[in-house]
Structures are given as C-alpha cells and as structure tokens.
Enzyme design. Structure first.
Site, PDB file in Angstrom:
ATOM      1  N   THR A   1       0.905  -0.991   0.051  1.00 58.24           N
ATOM      2  CA  THR A   1       0.123   0.055   0.101  1.00 58.24           C
ATOM      3  C   THR A   1       0.911   1.078  -0.037  1.00 58.24           C
ATOM      4  O   THR A   1       1.968   1.135  -0.305  1.00 58.24           O
ATOM      5  CB  THR A   1      -0.880  -0.054   1.171  1.00 58.24           C
ATOM      6  OG1 THR A   1      -1.787   1.028   1.237  1.00 58.24           O
ATOM      7  CG2 THR A   1      -0.271   0.057   2.655  1.00 58.24           C
TER       8      THR A   1
ATOM      9  N   LYS B   1      -5.355   1.348   7.550  1.00 55.28           N
ATOM     10  CA  LYS B   1      -4.039   1.025   7.980  1.00 55.28           C
ATOM     11  C   LYS B   1      -3.632   1.903   8.885  1.00 55.28           C
ATOM     12  O   LYS B   1      -2.115   2.074   9.040  1.00 55.28           O
ATOM     13  CB  LYS B   1      -3.363   0.974   6.622  1.00 55.28           C
ATOM     14  CG  LYS B   1      -4.092  -0.002   5.623  1.00 55.28           C
ATOM     15  CD  LYS B   1      -3.372   0.226   4.373  1.00 55.28           C
ATOM     16  CE  LYS B   1      -4.192  -0.622   3.412  1.00 55.28           C
ATOM     17  NZ  LYS B   1      -3.792  -0.226   1.893  1.00 55.28           N
TER      18      LYS B   1
ATOM     19  N   GLY C   1       0.970   3.366  11.071  1.00 55.31           N
ATOM     20  CA  GLY C   1       0.608   3.262   9.765  1.00 55.31           C
ATOM     21  C   GLY C   1       1.179   1.981   9.434  1.00 55.31           C
ATOM     22  O   GLY C   1       2.478   1.807   9.674  1.00 55.31           O
TER      23      GLY C   1
ATOM     24  N   SER D   1       4.205   0.302  -1.826  1.00 55.51           N
ATOM     25  CA  SER D   1       4.491   0.239  -3.059  1.00 55.51           C
ATOM     26  C   SER D   1       4.500   1.672  -3.618  1.00 55.51           C
ATOM     27  O   SER D   1       5.259   1.564  -4.735  1.00 55.51           O
ATOM     28  CB  SER D   1       3.743  -0.703  -3.884  1.00 55.51           C
ATOM     29  OG  SER D   1       2.257  -0.256  -3.363  1.00 55.51           O
TER      30      SER D   1
END
Length: 178
Positions: A7, A39, A51, A130
């Site tokens: 994410t 998250k 996070g 990512s």
C-alpha cells in the site's frame, strides 16, 4: 496463492504538526480484494499514530507487540520501536512477518522494519509501501514549495499523487494528526 501487495503510507512533520495517512486498498495478485482497509491506528490515547504496509495479519501482530512495548517503556516511542525491531529481527516467529510500520508522535517520526531498522527519516517525511517513492517525491516538493500547506494537506496530496500512479494504491484515504 498470490501474495497480498503493499500500500502507500506517508507521514509528514511540518510547522509543528505531524500527520500520517494511508490509502485503503488491499490487493490479492492483480485483483482489488478490498478498497477501504484502515491502515492507520492511534495508540496511547491518541498520542502515537501508526501506519502499516504489507500483510494485514502480520501488521496487526506487530501493532499489538508495539503497543505492549509502549506500555512496558512508559510510552517512550523510540525505546519501544527499538525493542520491537530487536524482537522482530531475533524472534523466529516475528522474523517471518511481512510488514513495515511508520510510528509518529508530536516530536518525531520513525520507520520500523523487520531487518532491525528504526529509521528517523530525512526531511521529516516517512513513506512505506508500493507507492512510497511517488508519495515521497510529492511530499518533498510540497514541503519545499507549498510551505503554506498543513502537514495533513501535504499527506493527502502526496497520497493522491501516489494513487494516480501506483496500481496498488487507491484514493480512499485515512489521515490522522498527532
């Protein structure tokens, strides 16, 4: 079975304010499995915000361990992060966890990884996941040129830019301030 992809999580400290945010997408292979995953978590009665990126189950295991370390060390975020990183690297079970964390309080931002790293990021910007390099590029430019923006606005814009580019990042953002 395809791996769950990462994410994008971004934290920025700017003008005395700290904000951390993440997108809500979870993917399984090349399919969006869920688009509104939360998250970001607050700990220590909102004094610390975390996070995570990576496997959700692994991240929750790490969040629980980090919260335990915070309790053990009287809410000292840096000490708890270092102790978690030590355990993560040394413990046979924890070593297999595939996740990364950003933790932040009013004073600092830290990135914690399974390789035993506890990093204090340059420029008071931390990113994982990512889409992290897209969010970092945007955050650096915003901090340099859009100084009238708040940390929260910078985090939102950085994540939106990452979501426009990274297929594993969406526009369903959750942003919290410390």
């Amino acid at each position: 079975m395809p791996k769950i992809k990462s994410t994008t999580v971004c934290a920025i400290r700017h003008n005395g304010e700290v904000a951390i945010g993440a997108d809500g997408q979870a993917t399984l292979g090349n399919t969006v499995a869920k688009n509104n995953v939360k998250k970001i978590r607050k700990l220590q009665e909102g004094k610390i915000v975390t996070g995570f990126a990576g496997s959700t189950a692994d991240a929750f295991t790490l969040l629980e361990r980090f919260d335990e370390k915070l309790s053990t060390y009287g809410g000292n975020m840096k000490r708890a992060a270092i102790e978690l990183a030590k355990d993560w690297r040394m413990d046979r079970y924890l070593r297999r966890l595939e996740a990364m964390m950003i933790v932040a309080d009013k004073e600092e931002i830290l990135v914690i990884s399974g390789t035993g790293d506890v990093l204090e990021p340059d420029n008071e910007i931390a990113v994982i996941g990512s889409g992290s390099m897209y969010a970092q590029s945007a955050a650096l430019a915003l901090k340099k040129h859009a100084t009238q923006m708040t940390a929260e606005e910078m985090v939102r814009e950085s994540l939106n830019i990452a979501a426009d580019i990274c297929i594993y990042t969406n526009h369903n953002l959750i942003v919290e301030k410390v």
